[in-house]
Write an enzyme that holds these catalytic residues in place. Structure first.
Site, PDB file in Angstrom:
ATOM      1  N   SER A 119       0.842  -1.193   0.000  1.00 17.77           N
ATOM      2  CA  SER A 119       0.000   0.000   0.000  1.00 17.77           C
ATOM      3  C   SER A 119       0.875   1.240   0.000  1.00 17.77           C
ATOM      4  O   SER A 119       2.050   1.190   0.376  1.00 17.77           O
ATOM      5  CB  SER A 119      -0.883  -0.003   1.260  1.00 17.77           C
ATOM      6  OG  SER A 119      -1.462   1.252   1.509  1.00 17.77           O
TER       7      SER A 119
ATOM      8  N   TYR B  86      -2.054  -0.259  10.461  1.00 15.09           N
ATOM      9  CA  TYR B  86      -1.933  -0.824   9.112  1.00 15.09           C
ATOM     10  C   TYR B  86      -0.675  -0.318   8.422  1.00 15.09           C
ATOM     11  O   TYR B  86       0.063  -1.085   7.788  1.00 15.09           O
ATOM     12  CB  TYR B  86      -3.175  -0.444   8.312  1.00 15.09           C
ATOM     13  CG  TYR B  86      -3.247  -0.972   6.899  1.00 15.09           C
ATOM     14  CD1 TYR B  86      -3.695  -2.264   6.646  1.00 15.09           C
ATOM     15  CD2 TYR B  86      -2.914  -0.165   5.808  1.00 15.09           C
ATOM     16  CE1 TYR B  86      -3.798  -2.743   5.349  1.00 15.09           C
ATOM     17  CE2 TYR B  86      -3.011  -0.633   4.512  1.00 15.09           C
ATOM     18  CZ  TYR B  86      -3.458  -1.918   4.294  1.00 15.09           C
ATOM     19  OH  TYR B  86      -3.552  -2.385   3.001  1.00 15.09           O
TER      20      TYR B  86
END
Length: 255
Positions: free
Chosen positions: A139, A152
């Protein structure tokens, strides 16, 4: 590239988190590009979509945080030459100002340790099958501390480092490793997010193309490219912008 793969025709792949979103898109795209077989890893094999089963996907019970299930999958899938580590978890919680202290640990367990579990278990499988490829789906949050993505972001950053270390350790056996930097995608994980989102199939297509080129780290979409550029131009301003997003009423960006 060390594995010398130039096409996915005839390949056998395993995709984790294959029941929806980017994982399901990878399964579909691998078949589209001629893969002979694709194992669809899922915590509940019954959740693998019917269209993937019709295409030939082989469901495998696989919780990547469960060492027993990971070992069983490696034994059940001895012909894998392409491993797509896609399974991930975003608790959508803050990191410090958080009422759930277990959230960040769960994010690290899935995104980092789960990927490490799969890499360790399948490294000898890939080696026995000529080296092969590992594709880690990461990501934008992996390349810069992303305040509004709590635990995250640190977990994905750790997995970016894992990708580099894996590449170095497995180079002698000819295993290529590609880390994908993914922006905002139209998935269940990003259902709460406003703004434009990429089609998961486009992400899978871009990711496979990058892996075939032997790229070590690849931006899969416009948001990933733009975020990297803005970070390079003015890191402090980029950080302030992310802090503003954290405190906004609605998030307007994110994976």
């Amino acid at each position: 590239m060390s594995g010398a793969r130039r096409t996915y025709a005839g390949a056998t792949a395993l995709v984790t988190g294959a029941t929806r979103g980017i994982g399901a898109a990878f399964v579909a795209e691998l078949f589209e590009q001629g893969a002979k077989a694709v194992y669809a890893g899922a915590r509940n094999p019954a959740d693998v979509p019917a269209e993937l089963l019709e295409a030939g996907a082989r469901p495998v019970r696989l919780d990547i945080t469960d060492l027993g299930q990971v070992a069983a999958a490696a034994a059940e899938c001895p012909d894998v030459s392409v491993l797509v580590n896609n399974a991930g978890y975003h608790a959508n919680q803050r990191l410090v100002l958080n009422d759930d202290p277990a959230a960040a640990r769960a994010e690290m367990d899935v995104n980092y340790f789960g990927t490490l579990n799969m890499t360790r278990a399948f490294a000898p499988v890939l080696g026995a099958n000529g080296g092969g490829q590992i594709i880690n789906v990461l990501s934008v949050a992996a390349i810069f501390p992303t305040a509004f993505m709590g635990g995250y972001s640190p977990a994905k950053a750790a997995t970016l480092y894992l990708s580099t270390i894996t590449r170095a350790e497995l180079e002698p056996q000819g295993t290529d490793v590609t880390a994908l930097i993914v922006g905002s995608v139209d998935t269940q994980m990003a259902a709460h997010v406003d703004g434009e989102k990429e089609d998961p199939r486009d992400i899978a297509r871009a990711g496979l193309k990058a892996a075939l080129r032997g790229e070590h780290v690849a931006d899969t979409d416009w948001m990933a490219v733009d975020s990297r550029a803005r970070l390079a131009r003015d890191p402090a301003r980029y950080e302030r912008g992310l802090a503003k997003v954290l405190n906004a009423t609605q998030l307007r960006t994110g994976r």
